[in-house]
Design an enzyme around this catalytic site. Structure first.
Site, PDB file in Angstrom:
ATOM      1  N   GLY A   1      -4.105 -52.001  32.103  1.00 43.16           N
ATOM      2  CA  GLY A   1      -4.805 -50.843  32.650  1.00 43.16           C
ATOM      3  C   GLY A   1      -6.307 -51.058  32.538  1.00 43.16           C
ATOM      4  O   GLY A   1      -6.806 -52.168  32.753  1.00 43.16           O
ATOM      5  N   GLY A   2      -7.021 -49.988  32.192  1.00 50.72           N
ATOM      6  CA  GLY A   2      -8.490 -50.050  32.137  1.00 50.72           C
ATOM      7  C   GLY A   2      -8.995 -51.149  31.228  1.00 50.72           C
ATOM      8  O   GLY A   2      -9.784 -52.013  31.650  1.00 50.72           O
ATOM      9  N   LEU A   3      -8.528 -51.145  29.987  1.00 44.44           N
ATOM     10  CA  LEU A   3      -9.044 -52.130  29.037  1.00 44.44           C
ATOM     11  C   LEU A   3      -8.488 -53.524  29.307  1.00 44.44           C
ATOM     12  O   LEU A   3      -9.203 -54.517  29.183  1.00 44.44           O
ATOM     13  CB  LEU A   3      -8.723 -51.714  27.603  1.00 44.44           C
ATOM     14  CG  LEU A   3      -9.516 -50.518  27.081  1.00 44.44           C
ATOM     15  CD1 LEU A   3      -9.186 -50.272  25.628  1.00 44.44           C
ATOM     16  CD2 LEU A   3     -11.016 -50.715  27.242  1.00 44.44           C
TER      17      LEU A   3
ATOM     18  N   TYR B   1      -1.918 -55.738  40.490  1.00 45.33           N
ATOM     19  CA  TYR B   1      -1.698 -54.527  39.681  1.00 45.33           C
ATOM     20  C   TYR B   1      -2.087 -53.282  40.471  1.00 45.33           C
ATOM     21  O   TYR B   1      -1.336 -52.308  40.525  1.00 45.33           O
ATOM     22  CB  TYR B   1      -2.514 -54.615  38.391  1.00 45.33           C
ATOM     23  CG  TYR B   1      -2.249 -53.478  37.430  1.00 45.33           C
ATOM     24  CD1 TYR B   1      -1.188 -53.536  36.519  1.00 45.33           C
ATOM     25  CD2 TYR B   1      -3.052 -52.334  37.421  1.00 45.33           C
ATOM     26  CE1 TYR B   1      -0.938 -52.492  35.640  1.00 45.33           C
ATOM     27  CE2 TYR B   1      -2.806 -51.290  36.548  1.00 45.33           C
ATOM     28  CZ  TYR B   1      -1.750 -51.380  35.655  1.00 45.33           C
ATOM     29  OH  TYR B   1      -1.501 -50.331  34.784  1.00 45.33           O
TER      30      TYR B   1
ATOM     31  N   LYS C   1      -6.464 -46.498  17.363  1.00 49.63           N
ATOM     32  CA  LYS C   1      -7.419 -45.449  17.007  1.00 49.63           C
ATOM     33  C   LYS C   1      -6.977 -44.538  15.857  1.00 49.63           C
ATOM     34  O   LYS C   1      -7.761 -44.234  14.985  1.00 49.63           O
ATOM     35  CB  LYS C   1      -7.714 -44.608  18.248  1.00 49.63           C
ATOM     36  CG  LYS C   1      -8.518 -45.420  19.267  1.00 49.63           C
ATOM     37  CD  LYS C   1      -9.480 -44.588  20.057  1.00 49.63           C
ATOM     38  CE  LYS C   1      -8.853 -43.986  21.269  1.00 49.63           C
ATOM     39  NZ  LYS C   1      -9.845 -43.676  22.304  1.00 49.63           N
TER      40      LYS C   1
ATOM     41  N   GLU D   1      -4.842 -39.954  24.993  1.00 49.43           N
ATOM     42  CA  GLU D   1      -4.944 -39.990  23.530  1.00 49.43           C
ATOM     43  C   GLU D   1      -6.120 -39.139  23.048  1.00 49.43           C
ATOM     44  O   GLU D   1      -6.060 -38.555  21.965  1.00 49.43           O
ATOM     45  CB  GLU D   1      -5.068 -41.437  23.049  1.00 49.43           C
ATOM     46  CG  GLU D   1      -3.742 -42.190  23.203  1.00 49.43           C
ATOM     47  CD  GLU D   1      -3.829 -43.656  22.804  1.00 49.43           C
ATOM     48  OE1 GLU D   1      -4.506 -43.988  21.826  1.00 49.43           O
ATOM     49  OE2 GLU D   1      -3.222 -44.487  23.512  1.00 49.43           O
TER      50      GLU D   1
ATOM     51  N   HIS E   1      -6.314 -35.071  20.672  1.00 48.30           N
ATOM     52  CA  HIS E   1      -7.153 -34.620  19.551  1.00 48.30           C
ATOM     53  C   HIS E   1      -7.736 -33.233  19.785  1.00 48.30           C
ATOM     54  O   HIS E   1      -8.360 -32.672  18.892  1.00 48.30           O
ATOM     55  CB  HIS E   1      -8.336 -35.590  19.346  1.00 48.30           C
ATOM     56  CG  HIS E   1      -7.954 -36.920  18.783  1.00 48.30           C
ATOM     57  ND1 HIS E   1      -7.796 -37.143  17.432  1.00 48.30           N
ATOM     58  CD2 HIS E   1      -7.719 -38.105  19.384  1.00 48.30           C
ATOM     59  CE1 HIS E   1      -7.478 -38.411  17.230  1.00 48.30           C
ATOM     60  NE2 HIS E   1      -7.427 -39.015  18.399  1.00 48.30           N
TER      61      HIS E   1
HETATM   62  P1  NAD Z   1      -4.234 -47.607  30.474  1.00 52.38           P
HETATM   63  O1  NAD Z   1      -3.430 -46.365  30.558  1.00 52.38           O
HETATM   64  O2  NAD Z   1      -5.347 -47.774  31.447  1.00 52.38           O
HETATM   65  O3  NAD Z   1      -3.294 -48.899  30.583  1.00 52.38           O
HETATM   66  C1  NAD Z   1      -2.153 -49.051  29.797  1.00 52.38           C
HETATM   67  C2  NAD Z   1      -1.400 -50.298  30.260  1.00 52.38           C
HETATM   68  O4  NAD Z   1      -0.283 -50.528  29.386  1.00 52.38           O
HETATM   69  C3  NAD Z   1      -0.834 -50.192  31.670  1.00 52.38           C
HETATM   70  O5  NAD Z   1      -1.069 -51.411  32.340  1.00 52.38           O
HETATM   71  C4  NAD Z   1       0.678 -50.019  31.446  1.00 52.38           C
HETATM   72  O6  NAD Z   1       1.455 -50.549  32.501  1.00 52.38           O
HETATM   73  C5  NAD Z   1       0.853 -50.826  30.182  1.00 52.38           C
HETATM   74  N1  NAD Z   1       2.075 -50.466  29.453  1.00 52.38           N
HETATM   75  C6  NAD Z   1       2.523 -49.230  29.126  1.00 52.38           C
HETATM   76  N2  NAD Z   1       3.711 -49.315  28.496  1.00 52.38           N
HETATM   77  C7  NAD Z   1       4.027 -50.628  28.437  1.00 52.38           C
HETATM   78  C8  NAD Z   1       5.141 -51.363  27.928  1.00 52.38           C
HETATM   79  N3  NAD Z   1       6.163 -50.746  27.330  1.00 52.38           N
HETATM   80  N4  NAD Z   1       5.142 -52.714  28.041  1.00 52.38           N
HETATM   81  C9  NAD Z   1       4.107 -53.355  28.635  1.00 52.38           C
HETATM   82  N5  NAD Z   1       3.027 -52.715  29.135  1.00 52.38           N
HETATM   83  C10 NAD Z   1       2.991 -51.381  29.031  1.00 52.38           C
HETATM   84  O7  NAD Z   1      -4.785 -47.725  28.948  1.00 52.38           O
HETATM   85  P2  NAD Z   1      -6.290 -47.885  28.456  1.00 52.38           P
HETATM   86  O8  NAD Z   1      -7.046 -46.638  28.798  1.00 52.38           O
HETATM   87  O9  NAD Z   1      -6.805 -49.221  28.873  1.00 52.38           O
HETATM   88  O10 NAD Z   1      -6.122 -47.853  26.838  1.00 52.38           O
HETATM   89  C11 NAD Z   1      -5.403 -48.812  26.106  1.00 52.38           C
HETATM   90  C12 NAD Z   1      -5.516 -48.494  24.612  1.00 52.38           C
HETATM   91  O11 NAD Z   1      -6.829 -48.765  24.129  1.00 52.38           O
HETATM   92  C13 NAD Z   1      -5.232 -47.036  24.251  1.00 52.38           C
HETATM   93  O12 NAD Z   1      -4.272 -46.967  23.228  1.00 52.38           O
HETATM   94  C14 NAD Z   1      -6.554 -46.516  23.762  1.00 52.38           C
HETATM   95  O13 NAD Z   1      -6.459 -45.551  22.737  1.00 52.38           O
HETATM   96  C15 NAD Z   1      -7.208 -47.768  23.203  1.00 52.38           C
HETATM   97  N6  NAD Z   1      -8.667 -47.619  23.120  1.00 52.38           N
HETATM   98  C16 NAD Z   1      -9.284 -47.934  21.950  1.00 52.38           C
HETATM   99  C17 NAD Z   1     -10.662 -47.783  21.828  1.00 52.38           C
HETATM  100  C18 NAD Z   1     -11.359 -48.137  20.543  1.00 52.38           C
HETATM  101  O14 NAD Z   1     -12.593 -48.100  20.513  1.00 52.38           O
HETATM  102  N7  NAD Z   1     -10.678 -48.499  19.476  1.00 52.38           N
HETATM  103  C19 NAD Z   1     -11.408 -47.304  22.900  1.00 52.38           C
HETATM  104  C20 NAD Z   1     -10.758 -47.028  24.095  1.00 52.38           C
HETATM  105  C21 NAD Z   1      -9.372 -47.197  24.195  1.00 52.38           C
END
Ligand code: NAD
Length: 328
Positions: free
Chosen positions: A13-15, A56, A121, A191, A195
């Site tokens: 996804g995004g990250l 994707y 997180k 997420e 909160h």
């Molecule tokens: P997103 O929703 O954009 O993407 C999630 C991806 O995971 C998608 O490609 C989805 O298809 C895939 N996915 C879901 N279930 C799956 C499975 N069972 N098997 C394989 N792939 C699977 O997510 P995002 O916004 O990029 O965030 C990802 C994580 O990063 C989140 O948990 C978020 O909390 C964390 N995050 C952490 C910080 C930090 O500073 N620590 C900051 C931002 C985000």
């Protein structure tokens, strides 16, 4: 290329997509594998970032990448079984709150050995990971946890800043995130909603996209958070810096504007050996995005993990216990 660390990204996804773009120009790491909910892609010679992003976004999964993509409803297990990867960045949603610990158990059970890094997180989610310490160590996995921005970069900065003091009074993390639209980071936003007062992880997970839209309409796209359950507290406690109740985390997320609503910073207040009370402040540049501040450190810690593993060190380490190395 032959000595480059072979990297896999779980979650595209995004990250996950930002992670692929960050790795593309690097020489010390090569992205060879990626997985999402519906498939995976693996090419030992390296993936074409643009092909993966297009597959994707246009077809819904990296499993649609020509030649190397595989559609699967058990993509993580299938990828572990079929790919030769040195380290994985877990860019997965932690929904439910037990998901990342389940994935970790899956890695342990598979017999795979290598480095894992997450950007987890919640404190309660990291506690589940830390409970697997013995299993992870015995499996020969080196797991770097809490290695995003917060927890991650800011927690590590706090650990370094603490060195000026004889006693730490408090650590206050305030983040500002600006993204152009919430759909680019669905898990992050869900997420964060979890909160908000009157929400929890299960409620946020169960919300449809339309319900998220409706909620954001009510707040003009803004999510304001305080006293969040964030693992920075646990990590600083484990590193011996202060007790967890001295750490606070809050921030503002604007889901309709890439400009940050405020400058992300961490303030570390303490008393020096001479008795002076002071505050160190570490502020991130406003032009740096959430993706840059999460994925950059994640790969820096992945490199540290590989370095630890070469010395025979497996187990679980947090971002506050280690320095990230810089990936060229
Ligand atoms: P997103 O929703 O954009 O993407 C999630 C991806 O995971 C998608 O490609 C989805 O298809 C895939 N996915 C879901 N279930 C799956 C499975 N069972 N098997 C394989 N792939 C699977 O997510 P995002 O916004 O990029 O965030 C990802 C994580 O990063 C989140 O948990 C978020 O909390 C964390 N995050 C952490 C910080 C930090 O500073 N620590 C900051 C931002 C985000």
């Amino acid at each position: 290329m032959s000595n480059a660390i072979r990297v896999g990204v779980l979650g595209f996804g995004g990250l996950g997509q930002a992670a692929a773009r960050i790795l593309a120009p690097k020489s010390e790491m090569v992205l060879v594998a990626a997985a999402d909910k519906k498939g995976y892609v693996y090419n030992p010679a390296g993936l074409d970032t643009q092909n993966c992003v297009s597959a994707y976004n246009q077809s819904g999964s990296v499993g649609h990448v020509a030649e190397y993509g595989v559609l699967s409803n058990d993509s993580i297990a299938d990828l572990i079984a079929n790919a030769d990867v040195d380290g994985f960045f877990l860019a997965l949603p932690n929904l439910p709150n037990t998901f990342m610990a389940d994935v970790t158990r899956q890695f342990v059970a598979s017999g795979w050995q290598g480095v894992l890094v997450d950007a987890l997180k919640r404190t309660s989610a990291m506690e589940q990971i830390l409970a697997l310490r013995g299993d992870v160590k015995n499996a020969g996995i080196t797991y770097m946890t809490g290695c995003g921005a917060t927890p991650g970069l800011l927690t590590a900065a706090a650990a370094i800043a603490a060195q000026s003091y004889a006693e730490i009074h408090n650590v206050k993390i305030t983040f500002g995130v600006g993204i152009a639209n919430w759909e680019a980071y669905r898990a992050t936003i869900r997420e964060d909603i979890a909160h908000m007062p009157e929400f929890d992880v299960e409620k946020a997970r169960a919300m449809s996209d339309a319900e998220v839209e409706a909620l954001l309409d009510q707040t003009n796209g803004i999510i304001a958070l305080e006293n969040m359950e964030h693992a920075d507290d646990l990590m600083l406690e484990l590193a011996g810096i202060c007790s967890r109740d001295q750490v606070t985390v809050g921030g503002i997320v604007d889901t309709r504007n890439p400009k940050k609503p405020l400058s992300t910073n961490v303030k570390i207040t303490g008393r020096t050996f001479e008795g002076k009370i002071s505050t160190h402040t570490f502020t991130l540049g406003d032009e740096t995005s959430m993706a840059a501040n999460v994925c950059g450190p994640a790969f820096g810690y992945l490199k540290t993990g590989v370095w630890l593993q070469k010395q025979g060190l497996s187990g679980i380490f947090t971002a506050a216990e280690m320095m990230p190395q810089f990936v060229k």
